[in-house]
Every structure is written in C-alpha cells, then in structure tokens.
Scaffold this motif. Structure first.
Motif, PDB file in Angstrom:
ATOM      1  N   ALA A 204       0.834  -1.221   0.000  1.00  0.00           N
ATOM      2  CA  ALA A 204       0.000   0.000   0.000  1.00  0.00           C
ATOM      3  C   ALA A 204       0.862   1.261   0.000  1.00  0.00           C
ATOM      4  O   ALA A 204       0.519   2.250  -0.656  1.00  0.00           O
ATOM      5  CB  ALA A 204      -0.952  -0.019   1.189  1.00  0.00           C
ATOM      6  N   GLN A 205       1.976   1.201   0.721  1.00  0.00           N
ATOM      7  CA  GLN A 205       2.866   2.382   0.768  1.00  0.00           C
ATOM      8  C   GLN A 205       3.449   2.715  -0.602  1.00  0.00           C
ATOM      9  O   GLN A 205       3.715   3.858  -0.917  1.00  0.00           O
ATOM     10  CB  GLN A 205       4.039   2.116   1.706  1.00  0.00           C
ATOM     11  N   ASP A 206       3.661   1.674  -1.407  1.00  0.00           N
ATOM     12  CA  ASP A 206       4.285   1.883  -2.723  1.00  0.00           C
ATOM     13  C   ASP A 206       3.317   2.334  -3.803  1.00  0.00           C
ATOM     14  O   ASP A 206       3.722   2.921  -4.799  1.00  0.00           O
ATOM     15  CB  ASP A 206       4.953   0.581  -3.198  1.00  0.00           C
ATOM     16  N   VAL A 207       2.034   2.005  -3.621  1.00  0.00           N
ATOM     17  CA  VAL A 207       1.057   2.344  -4.671  1.00  0.00           C
ATOM     18  C   VAL A 207       0.913   3.869  -4.747  1.00  0.00           C
ATOM     19  O   VAL A 207       0.804   4.539  -3.726  1.00  0.00           O
ATOM     20  CB  VAL A 207      -0.308   1.695  -4.363  1.00  0.00           C
ATOM     21  N   GLN A 208       0.935   4.353  -5.970  1.00  0.00           N
ATOM     22  CA  GLN A 208       0.874   5.802  -6.155  1.00  0.00           C
ATOM     23  C   GLN A 208      -0.586   6.206  -6.383  1.00  0.00           C
ATOM     24  O   GLN A 208      -1.209   5.782  -7.362  1.00  0.00           O
ATOM     25  CB  GLN A 208       1.741   6.183  -7.357  1.00  0.00           C
ATOM     26  N   ILE A 209      -1.106   7.023  -5.477  1.00  0.00           N
ATOM     27  CA  ILE A 209      -2.498   7.481  -5.599  1.00  0.00           C
ATOM     28  C   ILE A 209      -2.481   8.950  -6.019  1.00  0.00           C
ATOM     29  O   ILE A 209      -1.760   9.769  -5.427  1.00  0.00           O
ATOM     30  CB  ILE A 209      -3.259   7.309  -4.262  1.00  0.00           C
ATOM     31  N   ILE A 210      -3.242   9.248  -7.065  1.00  0.00           N
ATOM     32  CA  ILE A 210      -3.277  10.630  -7.548  1.00  0.00           C
ATOM     33  C   ILE A 210      -4.740  11.083  -7.605  1.00  0.00           C
ATOM     34  O   ILE A 210      -5.655  10.267  -7.524  1.00  0.00           O
ATOM     35  CB  ILE A 210      -2.584  10.764  -8.930  1.00  0.00           C
ATOM     36  N   TYR A 211      -4.933  12.394  -7.755  1.00  0.00           N
ATOM     37  CA  TYR A 211      -6.297  12.933  -7.803  1.00  0.00           C
ATOM     38  C   TYR A 211      -6.578  13.592  -9.148  1.00  0.00           C
ATOM     39  O   TYR A 211      -5.704  14.241  -9.727  1.00  0.00           O
ATOM     40  CB  TYR A 211      -6.516  13.963  -6.679  1.00  0.00           C
ATOM     41  N   GLY A 212      -7.810  13.453  -9.621  1.00  0.00           N
ATOM     42  CA  GLY A 212      -8.237  14.159 -10.834  1.00  0.00           C
ATOM     43  C   GLY A 212      -9.674  14.611 -10.722  1.00  0.00           C
ATOM     44  O   GLY A 212     -10.525  13.891 -10.181  1.00  0.00           O
ATOM     45  N   GLY A 213      -9.935  15.802 -11.193  1.00  0.00           N
ATOM     46  CA  GLY A 213     -11.300  16.354 -11.196  1.00  0.00           C
ATOM     47  C   GLY A 213     -11.240  17.864 -11.156  1.00  0.00           C
ATOM     48  O   GLY A 213     -11.036  18.442 -10.090  1.00  0.00           O
ATOM     49  N   SER A 214     -11.324  18.501 -12.327  1.00  0.00           N
ATOM     50  CA  SER A 214     -11.329  19.968 -12.437  1.00  0.00           C
ATOM     51  C   SER A 214     -10.100  20.628 -11.811  1.00  0.00           C
ATOM     52  O   SER A 214     -10.185  21.754 -11.311  1.00  0.00           O
ATOM     53  CB  SER A 214     -12.598  20.563 -11.811  1.00  0.00           C
ATOM     54  N   VAL A 215      -8.976  19.946 -11.829  1.00  0.00           N
ATOM     55  CA  VAL A 215      -7.752  20.527 -11.259  1.00  0.00           C
ATOM     56  C   VAL A 215      -7.207  21.584 -12.225  1.00  0.00           C
ATOM     57  O   VAL A 215      -7.207  21.393 -13.441  1.00  0.00           O
ATOM     58  CB  VAL A 215      -6.690  19.432 -11.020  1.00  0.00           C
ATOM     59  N   ASN A 216      -6.760  22.703 -11.670  1.00  0.00           N
ATOM     60  CA  ASN A 216      -6.099  23.732 -12.489  1.00  0.00           C
ATOM     61  C   ASN A 216      -4.934  24.319 -11.693  1.00  0.00           C
ATOM     62  O   ASN A 216      -4.621  23.827 -10.603  1.00  0.00           O
ATOM     63  CB  ASN A 216      -7.101  24.815 -12.937  1.00  0.00           C
ATOM     64  N   SER A 217      -4.319  25.372 -12.237  1.00  0.00           N
ATOM     65  CA  SER A 217      -3.108  25.883 -11.570  1.00  0.00           C
ATOM     66  C   SER A 217      -3.429  26.562 -10.244  1.00  0.00           C
ATOM     67  O   SER A 217      -2.551  26.762  -9.415  1.00  0.00           O
ATOM     68  CB  SER A 217      -2.348  26.834 -12.502  1.00  0.00           C
ATOM     69  N   SER A 218      -4.700  26.929 -10.025  1.00  0.00           N
ATOM     70  CA  SER A 218      -5.055  27.535  -8.728  1.00  0.00           C
ATOM     71  C   SER A 218      -5.325  26.469  -7.675  1.00  0.00           C
ATOM     72  O   SER A 218      -5.139  26.718  -6.486  1.00  0.00           O
ATOM     73  CB  SER A 218      -6.320  28.395  -8.857  1.00  0.00           C
ATOM     74  N   SER A 219      -5.796  25.293  -8.096  1.00  0.00           N
ATOM     75  CA  SER A 219      -6.194  24.297  -7.086  1.00  0.00           C
ATOM     76  C   SER A 219      -5.167  23.185  -6.879  1.00  0.00           C
ATOM     77  O   SER A 219      -5.229  22.458  -5.895  1.00  0.00           O
ATOM     78  CB  SER A 219      -7.542  23.678  -7.467  1.00  0.00           C
ATOM     79  N   ILE A 220      -4.212  23.033  -7.795  1.00  0.00           N
ATOM     80  CA  ILE A 220      -3.311  21.869  -7.742  1.00  0.00           C
ATOM     81  C   ILE A 220      -2.617  21.735  -6.384  1.00  0.00           C
ATOM     82  O   ILE A 220      -2.538  20.647  -5.814  1.00  0.00           O
ATOM     83  CB  ILE A 220      -2.273  21.895  -8.909  1.00  0.00           C
ATOM     84  N   THR A 221      -2.151  22.883  -5.832  1.00  0.00           N
ATOM     85  CA  THR A 221      -1.378  22.821  -4.584  1.00  0.00           C
ATOM     86  C   THR A 221      -2.217  22.237  -3.446  1.00  0.00           C
ATOM     87  O   THR A 221      -1.721  21.451  -2.643  1.00  0.00           O
ATOM     88  CB  THR A 221      -0.868  24.229  -4.218  1.00  0.00           C
ATOM     89  N   SER A 222      -3.507  22.597  -3.405  1.00  0.00           N
ATOM     90  CA  SER A 222      -4.333  22.125  -2.293  1.00  0.00           C
ATOM     91  C   SER A 222      -4.535  20.605  -2.352  1.00  0.00           C
ATOM     92  O   SER A 222      -4.684  19.963  -1.312  1.00  0.00           O
ATOM     93  CB  SER A 222      -5.683  22.846  -2.266  1.00  0.00           C
ATOM     94  N   TYR A 223      -4.529  20.041  -3.539  1.00  0.00           N
ATOM     95  CA  TYR A 223      -4.678  18.578  -3.623  1.00  0.00           C
ATOM     96  C   TYR A 223      -3.337  17.873  -3.389  1.00  0.00           C
ATOM     97  O   TYR A 223      -3.268  16.864  -2.693  1.00  0.00           O
ATOM     98  CB  TYR A 223      -5.264  18.167  -4.976  1.00  0.00           C
TER      99      TYR A 223
END
Ligand code: PEP
Length: 256
Positions: A204-223
């Motif tokens: 589980a530690q090795d699996v890379q989890i990422i997020y997607g959904g209306s991400v832009n340059s203003s919101s990327i940092t918060s995710y």
C-alpha cells in the motif's frame, strides 16, 4: 520516494499537427524537474509522432485506452502489446470509457492484466457518480472497482500501479463540482486502507495514488498537499499548454 505524477489527458482533442505544436511549446517553457514525472496522453493517432519528438527526460507518454487482447479480429481496437516502446503508461477505466463505452468491471480487470502482461503501467481511474455519493455509496463503489481491477495481479504488480481517484461529479465535463480537499483525503485514505487489507501495508505504501477532477493551476497545490496524494490527472486545464506549464510549476515548487 516516487516522483509526483502530473498527467495531461487530452481526451479527443488535437490532431497530430496540433499535438506536435503543443509539445514543442510546452517543451520550450518547462525544465526537467527531478521530483516530477510529467506525462502526456494524446490520442492514439498522435502517439507515434510524439514518441519521435518527445524529450524522454522531460515527458513520458500515456495512451488513453487499449484493448485487452494482444492481437486478432477486433476491428477498430489497439492492443497493449502495440503500445510497447511508445508509452510508459496506459489510462484504464476512465469514467468516460465506463459511461460512454460501457466498460464494465471485468473488462477493466482484463485491461489492467493486459497492461502488466505487456510491461506497461496502468493508471487505473476509479470514482463514484454524484448519485452514488449522495446515497453514501462512495466506499462501496471504490471497494468494488478496486478489488475487481486488481483481482488477477500479484502483489509485485500492484506495487507499481497508479490509482487515479476521479470522482465523476468533480470532472469538468460531467458536473464539474469542486471537490473539497478534506473530502478527497478521506477517499485517498480509504483506497490506501483497502490496498493494505488486500496486499499488506508495504505494498500500500508503494502504490501511487493521484487525484483528478477539475484541477487547475489555482487548485493543484491544495490537492498535492494532501497526505499520500502523489500527483494529478488533469483534463480540461491541460489543453492550454501555458496553464499546464503553470500546473507543473506549482507541483515543482511544492515538491522541490
Ligand atoms: C479527467 O477527465 O480525467 C479529468 C480529470 O478532467 P477535468 O480535469 O477536465 O475535470
């Protein structure tokens, strides 16, 4: 520590000429970032050309889909085996494939297995609809999508998978609701928990989890600031190379 993944899903946009121009413009305004892996997912048609033009130290390529059989009478399809040597990743189970092309859980399971059989890394998209979310079914949906997709894999394979949590209600071409980072954190934690239940905490530690959904340059940092969120799959905002470069830069500043 794995590199943060920033992936542009161009969907059915850009012909080969436009894709090539985008690449050369993006290339001009981005540097090589040691802690980031930037991935471009054009249409099948542009993949061959971009594979010739891309600087592999800067960008990797992904296919947006592939068919689980390696070869045969499957008119209109492209197999994982044909993508070897061209892409590093293949997006599997994107909600648009599940919804518009009726891809069901067993088909997605077979595609994930076909990716590994052909030495390609799956970017497995999972996520619930708005109705499922409102009915408090998010965990059940995530559980079913995950357990089916991973069913035929060894733990060594699972270790290398990329899981993109993409709540369908947050994708810009569906409802496009802006997801609160705290809400995303809960689901990322649940995905991690599910994998550790199935394959142990080391995997589980090795699996890379990422997020997607209306991400832009203003919101990327918060995710990307969320615990265990190791990248983002970007749709609409990746269609403008300057905006995508801004997203890459924000990720770089956070991770450098
Ligand atoms: C997507 O479709 O994978 C996606 C994340 O799209 P968008 O960024 O446009 O919501």
């Amino acid at each position: 520590m794995k590199k943060t993944l920033i992936i542009a899903n161009w969907k059915m946009h850009f012909n080969t000429h436009q894709a090539s121009i985008y690449l050369s413009r993006l290339n001009r305004i981005t540097s090589i970032h040691r802690n980031l892996e930037v991935v471009l997912a054009p249409t099948f048609l542009s993949l061959g050309q971009l594979a010739q033009e891309v600087d592999p130290r800067k960008f990797k390529l992904a296919a947006q889909n592939a068919y689980f059989k390696d070869e045969g009478a499957y008119t209109g399809e492209v197999s994982f085996s044909m993508l070897q040597g061209i892409v590093k990743y293949v997006i599997i189970g994107h909600s648009e494939r599940r919804i518009y092309f009726n891809e069901d859980l067993p088909m997605i399971r077979d595609k994930v297995a076909a990716a590994y059989r052909n030495k390609l890394i799956p970017i497995l998209c999972i996520g619930e609809t708005k109705a499922e979310r409102l009915a408090n079914e998010t965990k059940r949906v995530i559980h079913d999508q995950l357990t089916t997709a991973l069913a035929n894999l060894t733990s060594e394979e699972v270790r290398t998978i990329v899981i993109a949590y993409e709540p369908i209600w947050a994708i810009s071409t569906f409802e496009g609701d802006i997801a609160k980072p705290q809400e995303i954190q809960k689901v990322i934690d649940y995905i991690s928990y599910q994998i550790s239940e199935l394959y142990g905490s080391r995997v589980a530690q090795d699996v890379q989890i990422i997020y997607g959904g209306s991400v832009n340059s203003s919101s990327i940092t918060s995710y990307l600031a969320l615990d265990n969120c190791q990248g983002s799959l970007v749709g609409g905002a990746s269609l403008n190379y300057e905006e995508f470069a801004n997203i890459i830069n924000k990720a770089y500043l956070l991770r450098k």
